[in-house]
Structures are given as C-alpha cells and as structure tokens.
Design a protein around this motif. Structure first.
Motif, mmCIF file in Angstrom:
data_model
loop_
_atom_site.group_PDB
_atom_site.id
_atom_site.type_symbol
_atom_site.label_atom_id
_atom_site.label_comp_id
_atom_site.label_asym_id
_atom_site.label_seq_id
_atom_site.Cartn_x
_atom_site.Cartn_y
_atom_site.Cartn_z
ATOM 1 N N LEU A 2 0.831 -1.207 0.000
ATOM 2 C CA LEU A 2 0.000 0.000 0.000
ATOM 3 C C LEU A 2 0.861 1.251 0.000
ATOM 4 O O LEU A 2 0.516 2.239 -0.647
ATOM 5 N N GLY A 3 1.967 1.231 0.696
ATOM 6 C CA GLY A 3 2.862 2.381 0.715
ATOM 7 C C GLY A 3 3.575 2.581 -0.620
ATOM 8 O O GLY A 3 3.976 3.676 -0.965
ATOM 9 N N GLN A 4 3.718 1.518 -1.376
ATOM 10 C CA GLN A 4 4.394 1.603 -2.667
ATOM 11 C C GLN A 4 3.424 1.861 -3.818
ATOM 12 O O GLN A 4 3.846 2.138 -4.923
ATOM 13 N N MET A 5 2.121 1.779 -3.547
ATOM 14 C CA MET A 5 1.160 1.938 -4.632
ATOM 15 C C MET A 5 1.284 3.287 -5.343
ATOM 16 O O MET A 5 1.278 3.318 -6.567
ATOM 17 N N PRO A 6 1.416 4.429 -4.648
ATOM 18 C CA PRO A 6 1.573 5.688 -5.389
ATOM 19 C C PRO A 6 2.800 5.687 -6.288
ATOM 20 O O PRO A 6 2.756 6.212 -7.391
ATOM 21 N N ASP A 7 3.902 5.076 -5.835
ATOM 22 C CA ASP A 7 5.092 5.003 -6.682
ATOM 23 C C ASP A 7 4.834 4.153 -7.924
ATOM 24 O O ASP A 7 5.260 4.504 -9.009
ATOM 25 N N ARG A 8 4.122 3.058 -7.737
ATOM 26 C CA ARG A 8 3.848 2.159 -8.850
ATOM 27 C C ARG A 8 2.930 2.821 -9.884
ATOM 28 O O ARG A 8 3.084 2.621 -11.072
ATOM 29 N N GLY A 54 1.606 6.649 -14.518
ATOM 30 C CA GLY A 54 0.301 6.458 -15.155
ATOM 31 C C GLY A 54 -0.684 7.553 -14.794
ATOM 32 O O GLY A 54 -1.402 8.077 -15.654
ATOM 33 N N VAL A 55 -0.705 7.910 -13.516
ATOM 34 C CA VAL A 55 -1.607 8.975 -13.064
ATOM 35 C C VAL A 55 -1.170 10.314 -13.637
ATOM 36 O O VAL A 55 -2.002 11.101 -14.125
ATOM 37 N N LEU A 110 7.070 19.332 -13.055
ATOM 38 C CA LEU A 110 6.665 19.652 -11.684
ATOM 39 C C LEU A 110 6.365 18.391 -10.897
ATOM 40 O O LEU A 110 6.813 18.240 -9.750
ATOM 41 N N ALA A 111 5.622 17.470 -11.496
ATOM 42 C CA ALA A 111 5.285 16.220 -10.811
ATOM 43 C C ALA A 111 6.541 15.411 -10.495
ATOM 44 O O ALA A 111 6.683 14.884 -9.382
ATOM 45 N N ALA A 112 7.455 15.327 -11.441
ATOM 46 C CA ALA A 112 8.693 14.566 -11.220
ATOM 47 C C ALA A 112 9.540 15.202 -10.126
ATOM 48 O O ALA A 112 10.104 14.500 -9.272
ATOM 49 N N TRP A 113 9.632 16.536 -10.135
ATOM 50 C CA TRP A 113 10.427 17.204 -9.115
ATOM 51 C C TRP A 113 9.801 17.017 -7.729
ATOM 52 O O TRP A 113 10.512 16.723 -6.759
ATOM 53 N N CYS A 114 8.497 17.185 -7.643
ATOM 54 C CA CYS A 114 7.819 16.998 -6.353
ATOM 55 C C CYS A 114 7.935 15.555 -5.866
ATOM 56 O O CYS A 114 8.091 15.317 -4.670
ATOM 57 N N ARG A 115 7.855 14.613 -6.782
ATOM 58 C CA ARG A 115 8.003 13.201 -6.397
ATOM 59 C C ARG A 115 9.387 12.951 -5.825
ATOM 60 O O ARG A 115 9.527 12.282 -4.789
ATOM 61 N N ARG A 116 10.388 13.476 -6.484
ATOM 62 C CA ARG A 116 11.758 13.254 -6.021
ATOM 63 C C ARG A 116 12.006 13.930 -4.675
ATOM 64 O O ARG A 116 12.707 13.402 -3.814
ATOM 65 N N ILE A 129 1.754 13.761 -7.485
ATOM 66 C CA ILE A 129 0.448 13.631 -8.140
ATOM 67 C C ILE A 129 -0.463 14.787 -7.772
ATOM 68 O O ILE A 129 -1.138 15.348 -8.641
ATOM 69 N N VAL A 130 -0.475 15.172 -6.509
ATOM 70 C CA VAL A 130 -1.302 16.300 -6.079
ATOM 71 C C VAL A 130 -0.841 17.589 -6.759
ATOM 72 O O VAL A 130 -1.665 18.408 -7.207
ATOM 73 N N ALA A 131 0.451 17.783 -6.875
ATOM 74 C CA ALA A 131 0.976 18.979 -7.551
ATOM 75 C C ALA A 131 0.541 19.009 -9.011
ATOM 76 O O ALA A 131 0.151 20.059 -9.531
ATOM 77 N N ALA A 132 0.591 17.858 -9.688
ATOM 78 C CA ALA A 132 0.147 17.800 -11.088
ATOM 79 C C ALA A 132 -1.339 18.114 -11.196
ATOM 80 O O ALA A 132 -1.763 18.833 -12.103
ATOM 81 N N LEU A 133 -2.123 17.598 -10.279
ATOM 82 C CA LEU A 133 -3.560 17.875 -10.284
ATOM 83 C C LEU A 133 -3.837 19.354 -10.034
ATOM 84 O O LEU A 133 -4.660 19.964 -10.728
ATOM 85 N N LEU A 134 -3.163 19.933 -9.051
ATOM 86 C CA LEU A 134 -3.384 21.348 -8.745
ATOM 87 C C LEU A 134 -2.930 22.251 -9.881
ATOM 88 O O LEU A 134 -3.592 23.238 -10.214
ATOM 89 N N PHE A 135 -1.815 21.937 -10.491
ATOM 90 C CA PHE A 135 -1.335 22.724 -11.616
ATOM 91 C C PHE A 135 -2.314 22.660 -12.787
ATOM 92 O O PHE A 135 -2.602 23.641 -13.439
ATOM 93 N N SER A 136 -2.835 21.454 -13.009
ATOM 94 C CA SER A 136 -3.744 21.254 -14.140
ATOM 95 C C SER A 136 -5.096 21.894 -13.885
ATOM 96 O O SER A 136 -5.766 22.331 -14.774
#
Length: 161
Positions: free
Chosen positions: A6-12, A16-17, A140-146, A154-161
């Motif tokens: 479950l903790g790895q699901m967002p990474d997986r 895609g998202v 932005l999403a990649a930088w925030c993920r890192r 993912i939240v940053a990508a959603l908010l930006f979009s």
C-alpha cells in the motif's frame, strides 16, 4: 506484519496517473482553443515568429525575445501561410519604423488576408504552448516526487492542471 504494497502503490502508479492528468489537461486545452478568440497581440506574435523562421529577420515587436514566437511558428512551417500582403510588405521595408500600429497591421494582414484560414493558423500556433504546459506538469510532478514523494507529485500535477 505491515503490508508494504500500500505504501508503494503511489510510486507504482505515479507515471500512469501523471500521464492521465497531463493527457486530460492537453485534451481540454485542445478542445478549448477552437472556441477562443484571438487575443490582441497574438497576430503579430505569430507573424513575427514565422517571419523569423522563414526569412531570418526579426522585425515585429522588437522589445520581446523571440523564443515564444519561434515555438508558435514551428507548426506553421507545415502549413506554409503567405508572408505577402500590403501591411506585411510595408512592415518589411527598412523605411518603416517598428511601431505598435505597424505590428498590429502586420498581424491582421497575416491572419485575416492569407490563403490559410485564421482559425487554422491560430490553432496550429497554439499547439506548441499546450506542449510546453504539459511538459511543465510532468516536470513539476517529477520534481515533487523526487523531493517529497509520489503522492505530493500527483497532487501537484492535479493542482497545476
């Protein structure tokens, strides 16, 4: 025992998202640009970039750098609109000074007195800016993920979009 999947699901699911969010953003933008009218400076921004790419001359609205105009004009290389017309010819002579009125006249002449429809020119010129926006969402999403984790990316990508 803690289930770590479950903790790895967002990474997986991260890419895609993010791809779905960026694709939805691009789709909405592409569908909306057909319904939007021309903004006041769009005509001379487009003709300035197209003129620069086809002739190597940078004469329109000289106070602004050319990168955005060049990006807008790249798809026009495939459409091949005309750079001829009364206002464009007058604008291209060395005697005419670069003024806001001459820039606007050149933009109107290029868009509305061309063999290619103004809608086709505007649509093609707006597409690279959509590409830039999608690229920014992904960066932005990649930088925030890192930096903060996949969920924040993912939240940053959603908010930006």
């Amino acid at each position: 025992m803690v289930d770590r999947t479950l903790g790895q699901m967002p990474d997986r699911w991260f890419w895609g998202v993010v791809a779905a969010v960026a694709g939805l953003l691009a789709t909405v933008q592409i569908l909306s640009i057909r319904q939007e009218s021309q903004i006041w400076d769009e005509g001379f921004e487009i003709v300035g970039g197209y003129q620069y790419l086809t002739t190597g001359e940078y004469r329109t609205s000289l106070e602004n750098p050319p990168l955005e105009r060049i990006l807008e004009a790249i798809p026009l290389l495939f459409l091949r609109p005309d750079l001829k017309g009364a206002a464009l010819e007058a604008h291209n002579t060395l005697e005419v000074h670069n003024t806001a009125a001459s820039d606007v006249d050149a933009g109107v002449e290029f868009l509305y007195h061309n063999r290619i429809s103004p809608e086709a020119i505007l649509f093609a010129a707006r597409l690279p800016m959509i590409g830039v926006t999608v690229g920014l969402v992904i960066a932005l999403a990649a930088w925030c993920r890192r930096r903060f984790g996949a969920v924040v990316g993912i939240v940053a990508a959603l908010l930006f979009s």
